[in-house]
Design a protein around this motif. Structure first.
Motif, short mmCIF file in Angstrom:
data_model
loop_
_atom_site.label_atom_id
_atom_site.label_comp_id
_atom_site.label_asym_id
_atom_site.label_seq_id
_atom_site.Cartn_x
_atom_site.Cartn_y
_atom_site.Cartn_z
N LYS A 80 -65.88 23.81 36.78
CA LYS A 80 -65.27 23.17 35.73
C LYS A 80 -65.83 23.17 34.63
O LYS A 80 -66.96 22.62 34.59
N PRO A 81 -65.30 23.22 33.28
CA PRO A 81 -65.99 23.17 32.09
C PRO A 81 -66.39 21.82 31.95
O PRO A 81 -65.68 20.79 32.17
N THR A 82 -67.50 21.55 31.20
CA THR A 82 -67.83 20.36 30.50
C THR A 82 -66.69 19.80 29.25
O THR A 82 -66.40 18.67 29.41
N SER A 83 -66.17 20.95 28.63
CA SER A 83 -65.39 20.74 27.63
C SER A 83 -64.68 21.99 27.15
O SER A 83 -65.33 22.93 27.69
N GLY B 108 -50.75 32.15 29.47
CA GLY B 108 -49.95 31.15 28.77
C GLY B 108 -49.67 29.76 29.37
O GLY B 108 -49.24 28.94 28.87
N LYS B 109 -50.56 29.54 30.50
CA LYS B 109 -50.51 28.25 30.84
C LYS B 109 -51.67 27.61 31.08
O LYS B 109 -52.89 28.33 31.19
N LYS B 110 -52.09 26.42 31.05
CA LYS B 110 -53.18 25.65 31.46
C LYS B 110 -53.95 26.03 32.73
O LYS B 110 -53.07 26.01 33.66
N GLN B 111 -55.00 26.31 32.98
CA GLN B 111 -55.73 26.72 34.09
C GLN B 111 -55.47 25.78 35.39
O GLN B 111 -54.92 26.22 36.37
N ARG C 113 -66.95 32.59 36.40
CA ARG C 113 -66.37 31.52 37.59
C ARG C 113 -65.75 30.32 36.91
O ARG C 113 -64.82 29.78 37.28
N LEU C 114 -65.88 30.29 35.27
CA LEU C 114 -65.13 29.19 34.63
C LEU C 114 -63.63 29.54 34.37
O LEU C 114 -62.48 29.17 34.91
N PHE D 99 -70.32 24.46 28.82
CA PHE D 99 -70.64 24.04 30.25
C PHE D 99 -72.04 23.69 30.12
O PHE D 99 -72.99 24.51 29.66
N GLU D 100 -72.43 22.47 30.77
CA GLU D 100 -73.60 22.10 30.80
C GLU D 100 -74.16 21.94 32.20
O GLU D 100 -73.09 21.16 33.17
#
Length: 258
Positions: free
Chosen positions: A60-63, A70-73, A53-54, A17-18
């Motif tokens: 939202k993460p930078t990457s 087990g599920k994508k956020q 918070r992420l 995170f940036e």
């Protein structure tokens, strides 16, 4: 406590995170499993609250990747499984027009199909969590008239009202007296051991809870995961983490970072 899930509640991979080119978190990796009791420590500005918070999807993460149960956020919808008590949640305006019961009821909204119609189950759960937090006698009191410790228990009750599987707390003892702090940690232990709720919380009271936590996350841009919290609490390692000379101060059978 025996872990409840083979699939982790949170699976975090290479999380970065940036902000305006400044790295706040750098390649964070960890899993959190059901039944765990984990504390997060680190210096101010090190990224602790940002990490929370992420995880909650508030940033939202930078990457990187965050999987929840087990599920994508992005595909995760069952947010009622996660109870959250934000930083300074117990610091409420004295004139805020809501009773204790009103505040706790807010925690049921995520479980309802109809946001405006409460059920008998809602009423029972609200009743049960107020009893658990020992605030039933305060239900008709205005939230702004309560002490810091009482408001703290109200905010935890609100988070528990959605019947979560994990409770996340960001420095929940801010503005709370020492007696209420110790009562709070006893409460967390009980929720974890007796109710099986996974606990993840940010704290500066490391020495107070070191005998109880199973793992310790130290966050200062990068994350170090320690499976032996007592071993991590050396003055040398704490000094390196916080960037200042640290001392562990004994206080009424507890140790505090000073």
């Amino acid at each position: 406590m025996q872990l409840k899930f083979k699939v982790p509640i949170f699976n975090v991979q290479n999380l970065c995170f940036e902000v305006m080119g400044q790295k706040i978190l750098n390649h964070i990796n960890f899993n959190i499993f059901g039944g765990e009791y984990i504390a997060i420590i680190g210096p101010n500005g090190g990224g602790k609250t940002t990490l929370i918070r992420l995880l909650l999807g508030l940033e939202k993460p930078t990457s990187g990747v965050i999987n929840i149960f087990g599920k994508k956020q992005k595909k995760f919808k069952e947010w009622h499984k996660i109870g959250y008590v934000p930083q300074r949640a117990s610091l409420v305006d004295q004139n805020f027009p809501a009773t204790v019961e009103d505040i706790v009821k807010m925690g049921r909204v995520a479980k309802r199909e109809n946001l405006f119609i409460s059920s008998k189950e809602d009423a029972k759960v609200v009743d049960d969590v107020m009893k658990k937090m020992d605030i039933s006698h305060l239900k008709d009191k205005m939230i702004g008239t309560l002490s810091g410790g009482q408001r703290q228990r109200v905010m935890i009750a609100r988070a528990l009202a959605s019947s979560p599987e994990i409770l996340i707390l960001d420095e929940p003892n801010t503005g709370v007296d020492v007696k209420s702090q110790h009562r709070f940690y006893e409460l967390l232990r009980k929720l974890n051991r007796e109710d099986g709720i996974t606990i993840l919380f940010i704290t500066h009271d490391v020495g107070v809870i070191v005998d109880d936590i199973a793992r310790l996350f130290t966050i200062n841009q990068k994350a170090t995961i320690c499976n032996n919290p007592k071993q991590a609490l050396s003055c040398e390692e704490m000094s390196e983490l916080y960037g200042i000379e640290a001392h562990l101060i004994h206080n009424h059978k507890h140790e505090h970072l000073g």
